[in-house]
Design a protein around this motif. Structure first.
Motif, PDB file in Angstrom:
ATOM      1  N   GLY A   1       0.823  -1.199   0.000  1.00 22.25           N
ATOM      2  CA  GLY A   1       0.000   0.000   0.000  1.00 22.25           C
ATOM      3  C   GLY A   1       0.859   1.250   0.000  1.00 22.25           C
ATOM      4  N   THR A   2       0.300   2.341  -0.478  1.00 21.38           N
ATOM      5  CA  THR A   2       0.967   3.633  -0.433  1.00 21.38           C
ATOM      6  C   THR A   2      -0.076   4.709  -0.154  1.00 21.38           C
ATOM      7  N   HIS A   3       0.360   5.834   0.382  1.00 23.52           N
ATOM      8  CA  HIS A   3      -0.559   6.921   0.714  1.00 23.52           C
ATOM      9  C   HIS A   3      -0.484   8.025  -0.335  1.00 23.52           C
ATOM     10  N   VAL A   4      -1.641   8.480  -0.777  1.00 20.99           N
ATOM     11  CA  VAL A   4      -1.765   9.538  -1.770  1.00 20.99           C
ATOM     12  C   VAL A   4      -2.556  10.677  -1.144  1.00 20.99           C
ATOM     13  N   ARG A   5      -2.123  11.910  -1.365  1.00 20.95           N
ATOM     14  CA  ARG A   5      -2.799  13.072  -0.783  1.00 20.95           C
ATOM     15  C   ARG A   5      -4.277  13.061  -1.111  1.00 20.95           C
ATOM     16  N   ALA A   6      -5.116  13.458  -0.133  1.00 25.04           N
ATOM     17  CA  ALA A   6      -6.561  13.482  -0.322  1.00 25.04           C
ATOM     18  C   ALA A   6      -7.133  14.746   0.299  1.00 25.04           C
ATOM     19  N   SER A   7      -8.177  15.256  -0.310  1.00 26.81           N
ATOM     20  CA  SER A   7      -8.908  16.409   0.220  1.00 26.81           C
ATOM     21  C   SER A   7     -10.349  15.981   0.450  1.00 26.81           C
ATOM     22  N   VAL A   8     -10.799  16.039   1.708  1.00 28.31           N
ATOM     23  CA  VAL A   8     -12.140  15.576   2.058  1.00 28.31           C
ATOM     24  C   VAL A   8     -12.809  16.592   2.972  1.00 28.31           C
ATOM     25  N   PRO A   9     -14.141  16.544   3.124  1.00 27.20           N
ATOM     26  CA  PRO A   9     -14.850  17.483   3.999  1.00 27.20           C
ATOM     27  C   PRO A   9     -14.350  17.392   5.440  1.00 27.20           C
ATOM     28  N   PRO A  10     -14.399  18.499   6.194  1.00 22.61           N
ATOM     29  CA  PRO A  10     -13.887  18.532   7.572  1.00 22.61           C
ATOM     30  C   PRO A  10     -14.478  17.458   8.472  1.00 22.61           C
ATOM     31  N   GLU A  11     -15.752  17.124   8.289  1.00 19.27           N
ATOM     32  CA  GLU A  11     -16.402  16.181   9.199  1.00 19.27           C
ATOM     33  C   GLU A  11     -15.855  14.755   9.092  1.00 19.27           C
ATOM     34  N   ILE A  12     -15.141  14.427   8.038  1.00 21.32           N
ATOM     35  CA  ILE A  12     -14.589  13.068   7.915  1.00 21.32           C
ATOM     36  C   ILE A  12     -13.067  13.073   7.820  1.00 21.32           C
ATOM     37  N   GLN A  13     -12.448  14.222   8.029  1.00 21.42           N
ATOM     38  CA  GLN A  13     -10.994  14.296   7.886  1.00 21.42           C
ATOM     39  C   GLN A  13     -10.257  13.393   8.869  1.00 21.42           C
TER      40      GLN A  13
ATOM     41  N   ARG B   1      -0.385   8.188   9.137  1.00 21.94           N
ATOM     42  CA  ARG B   1       0.784   8.321  10.009  1.00 21.94           C
ATOM     43  C   ARG B   1       1.206   9.779  10.171  1.00 21.94           C
ATOM     44  N   LYS B   2       1.041  10.549   9.112  1.00 20.89           N
ATOM     45  CA  LYS B   2       1.387  11.970   9.174  1.00 20.89           C
ATOM     46  C   LYS B   2       0.122  12.769   9.437  1.00 20.89           C
ATOM     47  N   ASP B   3       0.259  14.066   9.578  1.00 22.27           N
ATOM     48  CA  ASP B   3      -0.882  14.898   9.942  1.00 22.27           C
ATOM     49  C   ASP B   3      -1.778  15.206   8.753  1.00 22.27           C
ATOM     50  N   GLU B   4      -1.296  14.977   7.533  1.00 24.60           N
ATOM     51  CA  GLU B   4      -2.086  15.299   6.354  1.00 24.60           C
ATOM     52  C   GLU B   4      -3.114  14.205   6.063  1.00 24.60           C
ATOM     53  N   THR B   5      -4.153  14.580   5.309  1.00 18.33           N
ATOM     54  CA  THR B   5      -5.180  13.605   4.950  1.00 18.33           C
ATOM     55  C   THR B   5      -4.767  12.891   3.661  1.00 18.33           C
TER      56      THR B   5
ATOM     57  N   ARG C   1       3.273  14.018 -10.495  1.00 19.90           N
ATOM     58  CA  ARG C   1       3.446  14.824  -9.296  1.00 19.90           C
ATOM     59  C   ARG C   1       2.111  15.189  -8.657  1.00 19.90           C
ATOM     60  N   VAL C   2       1.039  15.099  -9.440  1.00 16.72           N
ATOM     61  CA  VAL C   2      -0.279  15.434  -8.917  1.00 16.72           C
ATOM     62  C   VAL C   2      -0.649  14.536  -7.730  1.00 16.72           C
ATOM     63  N   LEU C   3      -0.060  13.356  -7.631  1.00 15.81           N
ATOM     64  CA  LEU C   3      -0.388  12.434  -6.546  1.00 15.81           C
ATOM     65  C   LEU C   3       0.160  12.906  -5.201  1.00 15.81           C
ATOM     66  N   ASP C   4       1.135  13.798  -5.224  1.00 14.34           N
ATOM     67  CA  ASP C   4       1.690  14.344  -3.986  1.00 14.34           C
ATOM     68  C   ASP C   4       1.252  15.779  -3.748  1.00 14.34           C
ATOM     69  N   ALA C   5       0.384  16.319  -4.617  1.00 17.67           N
ATOM     70  CA  ALA C   5      -0.086  17.697  -4.483  1.00 17.67           C
ATOM     71  C   ALA C   5      -1.440  17.721  -3.782  1.00 17.67           C
TER      72      ALA C   5
ATOM     73  N   LYS D   1     -10.509   8.414  -9.015  1.00 16.55           N
ATOM     74  CA  LYS D   1     -10.381   8.124 -10.449  1.00 16.55           C
ATOM     75  C   LYS D   1      -9.043   8.595 -10.999  1.00 16.55           C
ATOM     76  N   VAL D   2      -8.521   9.717 -10.482  1.00 20.97           N
ATOM     77  CA  VAL D   2      -7.232  10.226 -10.939  1.00 20.97           C
ATOM     78  C   VAL D   2      -6.118   9.231 -10.611  1.00 20.97           C
ATOM     79  N   VAL D   3      -6.152   8.624  -9.429  1.00 18.00           N
ATOM     80  CA  VAL D   3      -5.157   7.618  -9.059  1.00 18.00           C
ATOM     81  C   VAL D   3      -5.195   6.450 -10.047  1.00 18.00           C
ATOM     82  N   LEU D   4      -6.398   5.966 -10.336  1.00 13.60           N
ATOM     83  CA  LEU D   4      -6.538   4.839 -11.266  1.00 13.60           C
ATOM     84  C   LEU D   4      -6.056   5.229 -12.660  1.00 13.60           C
ATOM     85  N   ALA D   5      -6.399   6.450 -13.096  1.00 11.29           N
ATOM     86  CA  ALA D   5      -5.993   6.908 -14.424  1.00 11.29           C
ATOM     87  C   ALA D   5      -4.475   7.011 -14.537  1.00 11.29           C
ATOM     88  N   CYS D   6      -3.816   7.478 -13.471  1.00 17.44           N
ATOM     89  CA  CYS D   6      -2.356   7.568 -13.479  1.00 17.44           C
ATOM     90  C   CYS D   6      -1.724   6.186 -13.645  1.00 17.44           C
TER      91      CYS D   6
END
Length: 251
Positions: free
Chosen positions: A61-73, A79-83, A165-169, A180-185
């Motif tokens: 497994g690997t972690h890819v940056r994600a942006s989600v609503p505050p209520e489910i962050q 492991r790190k503080d980012e979502t 690089r979009v996967l780390d942005a 879908k972007v992860v799958l497309a990459c």
């Protein structure tokens, strides 16, 4: 992109979605196991054959940056503080993805992703250890040779993230689109590996495996026992056969 081609953001966004859907139509054609035969990387190497004759790739497994609503962050903080989203993938020894499972929240343990994957295509992963001295027992010999094969998945993730690089942005799409972007990459990566496998990105990553993103979280005792029992038995069977041949031949 809108400024470059003199089009509105709405137009760029709309056609981005069109292209994304088009790329994902190639998923089943490009993200698949090509053959269940023993890979030449194993068949032609007596360090690996016949012990890993049934191994057709590596999974992790690997972690890819994600942006989600505050209520489910909270669920998406790993492991790190980012979502992030936790992405499970299997890869063949020629560094092509054969299976990708995206969308799981970053806090999800790898075993949960693996259990989900077992309901579809799946695989397994065993911890490894490295050493500069010769192996002194069956377990050390197994770990040494298994780790040599397992670096395949680390190289695959390294190439994917360096190529896209979009996967780390920080993403700005809706979460379903992020998945879908992860799958497309991965689809585009497999296409590139088919037409130009030795590009400069591949050369860079082959010289330096980017393994820092793939350190596994510590399992609880219950998870470790439940998830590993059957695979430990299989591992022990392989490593004992391997050790017997090693002590007999001296290599």
């Amino acid at each position: 992109m809108g400024s470059r081609i003199y089009r509105s953001i709405e137009t760029v966004h709309r056609y981005f979605k069109v292209i994304l859907r088009g790329v994902l139509k190639l998923y089943r054609a490009l993200i698949r196991l090509r053959s269940e035969d023993t890979p030449p990387e194993i068949r032609n190497n007596r360090r690996f054959y016949p012990y890993f004759k049934d191994c057709v790739g590596a999974i992790d497994g690997t972690h890819v940056r994600a942006s989600v609503p505050p209520e489910i962050q909270g669920r998406f903080r790993g492991r790190k503080d980012e979502t992030t989203q936790n992405v499970l993938a299997a890869i063949s020894f020629d560094l092509k993805f054969t299976y990708v499972l995206a969308r799981w929240e970053g806090s999800a343990h790898d075993s949960r992703l693996l259990n989900d994957a077992f309901a579809r295509p799946g695989g397994f992963s065993i911890p490894n250890e490295f050493s500069d001295r010769p192996p002194e027992n069956a377990q050390e010999l197994f770990n040494l040779r298994h780790s040599s094969l397992r670096t395949t998945i680390e190289r695959g993730f390294g190439v994917l993230k360096k190529r896209f690089r979009v996967l780390d942005a920080e993403p700005f799409w809706s979460f379903p689109t992020q998945v879908k972007v992860v799958l497309a990459c991965c689809v585009i990566h497999n296409h590139i590996m088919g037409v130009e496998p030795d590009d400069h990105i591949m050369e860079d990553v082959m010289n330096q495996v980017e393994s820092s993103d793939h350190q596994q979280e510590t399992q609880s005792r219950r998870e470790s026992v439940e998830d590993s029992r059957s695979w430990n038995a299989k591992r022990d069977e392989i490593c004992q056969a391997m050790w017997s041949d090693y002590t007999r031949s001296g290599e």
